[in-house]
Write a protein that holds these residues in place. Structure first.
Motif, PDB file in Angstrom:
ATOM      1  N   PHE A  62      -6.069 -66.999  89.438  1.00 24.33           N
ATOM      2  CA  PHE A  62      -7.366 -67.467  89.920  1.00 24.33           C
ATOM      3  C   PHE A  62      -7.804 -68.810  89.379  1.00 24.33           C
ATOM      4  O   PHE A  62      -8.880 -69.274  89.687  1.00 24.33           O
ATOM      5  N   GLY A  63      -6.986 -69.415  88.554  1.00 28.86           N
ATOM      6  CA  GLY A  63      -7.408 -70.671  87.951  1.00 28.86           C
ATOM      7  C   GLY A  63      -7.520 -71.803  88.962  1.00 28.86           C
ATOM      8  O   GLY A  63      -6.927 -71.762  90.034  1.00 28.86           O
ATOM      9  N   TYR A  64      -8.291 -72.796  88.606  1.00 32.99           N
ATOM     10  CA  TYR A  64      -8.438 -73.964  89.480  1.00 32.99           C
ATOM     11  C   TYR A  64      -8.872 -75.146  88.642  1.00 32.99           C
ATOM     12  O   TYR A  64      -9.235 -75.002  87.475  1.00 32.99           O
ATOM     13  N   TYR A  65      -8.830 -76.340  89.234  1.00 33.09           N
ATOM     14  CA  TYR A  65      -9.223 -77.532  88.488  1.00 33.09           C
ATOM     15  C   TYR A  65     -10.115 -78.417  89.327  1.00 33.09           C
ATOM     16  O   TYR A  65     -10.176 -78.264  90.557  1.00 33.09           O
ATOM     17  N   ARG A  66     -10.803 -79.319  88.662  1.00 30.01           N
ATOM     18  CA  ARG A  66     -11.635 -80.298  89.345  1.00 30.01           C
ATOM     19  C   ARG A  66     -11.368 -81.650  88.710  1.00 30.01           C
ATOM     20  O   ARG A  66     -11.344 -81.759  87.485  1.00 30.01           O
ATOM     21  N   PHE A  82     -12.635 -89.081  80.172  1.00 28.50           N
ATOM     22  CA  PHE A  82     -11.966 -90.344  79.867  1.00 28.50           C
ATOM     23  C   PHE A  82     -12.899 -91.468  80.291  1.00 28.50           C
ATOM     24  O   PHE A  82     -13.931 -91.216  80.925  1.00 28.50           O
ATOM     25  N   ASP A  83     -12.531 -92.716  79.992  1.00 34.34           N
ATOM     26  CA  ASP A  83     -13.447 -93.798  80.385  1.00 34.34           C
ATOM     27  C   ASP A  83     -13.373 -94.087  81.879  1.00 34.34           C
ATOM     28  O   ASP A  83     -14.156 -94.862  82.405  1.00 34.34           O
ATOM     29  N   ASN A  84     -12.436 -93.452  82.560  1.00 35.84           N
ATOM     30  CA  ASN A  84     -12.332 -93.678  84.008  1.00 35.84           C
ATOM     31  C   ASN A  84     -12.437 -92.391  84.821  1.00 35.84           C
ATOM     32  O   ASN A  84     -12.021 -92.326  85.974  1.00 35.84           O
ATOM     33  N   GLY A  85     -12.966 -91.333  84.193  1.00 36.30           N
ATOM     34  CA  GLY A  85     -13.141 -90.099  84.957  1.00 36.30           C
ATOM     35  C   GLY A  85     -13.028 -88.870  84.079  1.00 36.30           C
ATOM     36  O   GLY A  85     -13.023 -88.970  82.845  1.00 36.30           O
ATOM     37  N   GLU A  86     -12.945 -87.720  84.721  1.00 37.86           N
ATOM     38  CA  GLU A  86     -12.823 -86.488  83.938  1.00 37.86           C
ATOM     39  C   GLU A  86     -11.940 -85.477  84.638  1.00 37.86           C
ATOM     40  O   GLU A  86     -11.689 -85.556  85.841  1.00 37.86           O
ATOM     41  N   LEU A  87     -11.442 -84.557  83.820  1.00 38.73           N
ATOM     42  CA  LEU A  87     -10.508 -83.550  84.303  1.00 38.73           C
ATOM     43  C   LEU A  87     -10.923 -82.194  83.728  1.00 38.73           C
ATOM     44  O   LEU A  87     -11.037 -82.035  82.518  1.00 38.73           O
ATOM     45  N   ASN A  88     -11.184 -81.232  84.623  1.00 36.30           N
ATOM     46  CA  ASN A  88     -11.683 -79.933  84.183  1.00 36.30           C
ATOM     47  C   ASN A  88     -10.829 -78.782  84.698  1.00 36.30           C
ATOM     48  O   ASN A  88     -10.466 -78.748  85.874  1.00 36.30           O
ATOM     49  N   PHE A  89     -10.543 -77.844  83.810  1.00 37.58           N
ATOM     50  CA  PHE A  89      -9.754 -76.658  84.164  1.00 37.58           C
ATOM     51  C   PHE A  89     -10.581 -75.397  83.973  1.00 37.58           C
ATOM     52  O   PHE A  89     -11.235 -75.232  82.952  1.00 37.58           O
ATOM     53  N   TYR A  90     -10.506 -74.508  84.957  1.00 37.20           N
ATOM     54  CA  TYR A  90     -11.306 -73.290  84.913  1.00 37.20           C
ATOM     55  C   TYR A  90     -10.448 -72.029  85.047  1.00 37.20           C
ATOM     56  O   TYR A  90      -9.420 -72.037  85.735  1.00 37.20           O
ATOM     57  N   ALA A  91     -10.927 -70.975  84.414  1.00 36.56           N
ATOM     58  CA  ALA A  91     -10.324 -69.644  84.544  1.00 36.56           C
ATOM     59  C   ALA A  91      -8.803 -69.661  84.395  1.00 36.56           C
ATOM     60  O   ALA A  91      -8.101 -68.943  85.090  1.00 36.56           O
ATOM     61  N   CYS A  92      -8.349 -70.464  83.487  1.00 35.96           N
ATOM     62  CA  CYS A  92      -6.907 -70.586  83.307  1.00 35.96           C
ATOM     63  C   CYS A  92      -6.527 -70.227  81.879  1.00 35.96           C
ATOM     64  O   CYS A  92      -7.387 -69.909  81.065  1.00 35.96           O
ATOM     65  N   GLU A  93      -5.261 -70.272  81.597  1.00 40.04           N
ATOM     66  CA  GLU A  93      -4.780 -70.059  80.240  1.00 40.04           C
ATOM     67  C   GLU A  93      -4.456 -71.389  79.614  1.00 40.04           C
ATOM     68  O   GLU A  93      -3.745 -72.208  80.193  1.00 40.04           O
ATOM     69  N   THR A  94      -4.967 -71.601  78.416  1.00 38.45           N
ATOM     70  CA  THR A  94      -4.656 -72.837  77.708  1.00 38.45           C
ATOM     71  C   THR A  94      -4.001 -72.493  76.371  1.00 38.45           C
ATOM     72  O   THR A  94      -4.470 -71.608  75.666  1.00 38.45           O
ATOM     73  N   THR A  95      -2.944 -73.168  76.062  1.00 41.99           N
ATOM     74  CA  THR A  95      -2.296 -72.971  74.769  1.00 41.99           C
ATOM     75  C   THR A  95      -1.828 -74.309  74.219  1.00 41.99           C
ATOM     76  O   THR A  95      -1.592 -75.247  74.979  1.00 41.99           O
ATOM     77  N   ILE A  96      -1.719 -74.344  72.900  1.00 37.82           N
ATOM     78  CA  ILE A  96      -1.222 -75.549  72.232  1.00 37.82           C
ATOM     79  C   ILE A  96       0.248 -75.336  71.898  1.00 37.82           C
ATOM     80  O   ILE A  96       0.619 -74.284  71.377  1.00 37.82           O
TER      81      ILE A  96
END
Length: 239
Positions: A62-66, A82-96
């Motif tokens: 179900f994840g998505y991004y904008r 960022f200085d030229n925009g943004e990046l967003n992630f939703y309902a996803c799994e994030t790991t390092i």
DNA sequence: TCCAATGTTTCGCC
DNA sequence: GGGCGAAACATTGG
């Protein structure tokens, strides 16, 4: 993911000015002031490469991004400005990932990667002679990037019934399937680039076979228990 | 309102 | 310990 990578190219080399997200999943503060070295994809995984670590994103079901916009009521997992925009992630799994990516990721299993190795895929497939094709195609260790929809499309294209057993399928046919996997991957990318206009799916979600108008079967198959759309008439069962 | 669906991991039970 | 099944997560449309 491949398409996402294309769209975020302007952020390469940019520093993260501000990072937001769900602290339980990941300490987002460590991203602040870090420059994005590159974006990479491996199957359904998306990687944001920083100098000392990598952020792995998996959208799951179900994840998505904008990009350069927000979804106010979305469950933000990771947002970067960022200085030229943004990046967003939703309902996803994030790991390092701390290890160098090349040590952890086998790029040759990714159907969309220049290093994709169809010979290796053939070897791995032949090692599982009792497996159903519908399960084999969903194996991310063999076909990274093939999902349930692509699986149906590959089988339809090559006229193979999803319940066919690997060991019973002629090798030439297996070869055709493996080759078609990569082709379908890039067809899907083209379809996304064209703003998802006309039917990208020939069989998945369809009601009748585009070849002979036979009503399409819809069943849950294999050990993966995923829904399969297929035409009983023009997809041959090797069993 | 309820169910299914682009996916994967983890836990419990033989 | 392997294999299987269920559960968990979470969003949207039919």
């Amino acid at each position: 993911m491949f398409y996402l990578k294309e769209k975020v190219q302007p952020f390469i080399g940019k520093k993260v000015l501000e990072a937001t997200g769900e602290p339980k999943k990941m300490d987002v503060n460590r991203l602040v002031n870090q420059p994005v070295l590159d974006f990479k994809t491996h199957g359904k995984e998306f990687f944001i490469c920083f100098p000392d670590f990598t952020v792995r994103i998996h959208l799951m079901l179900f994840g998505y991004y904008r990009i350069n916009e927000k979804k106010e009521d979305g469950k933000l997992r990771l947002g970067m400005k960022f200085d030229n925009g943004e990046l967003n992630f939703y309902a996803c799994e994030t790991t390092i990932i701390k290890e160098p990516l090349n040590e952890v990721i086998d790029w040759t299993t990714d159907i969309m990667n220049p290093d994709w190795n169809p010979e290796k895929a053939m070897e791995k497939v032949l090692q599982k002679p009792k497996l159903m094709v519908c399960d084999a195609l969903l194996d991310q260790d063999i076909f990274s990037g093939v999902g349930n929809k692509l699986k149906d499309e590959i089988l339809f294209e090559t006229h193979v019934h999803p319940e066919s057993i690997i060991g019973k399928i002629p090798k030439e046919k297996l070869q055709e399937m493996i080759d078609t996997a990569a082709v379908k991957g890039f067809e899907h990318l083209e379809w996304e680039r064209s703003n998802r206009t006309e039917g990208g799916m020939k069989i998945h979600y369809q009601k009748a076979c585009p070849r002979d108008h036979t009503p399409i079967h819809l069943r849950t198959l294999g050990k993966t228990k995923r829904t399969a759309y297929f035409c009983e008439k023009c997809q041959e069962l090797y069993a």
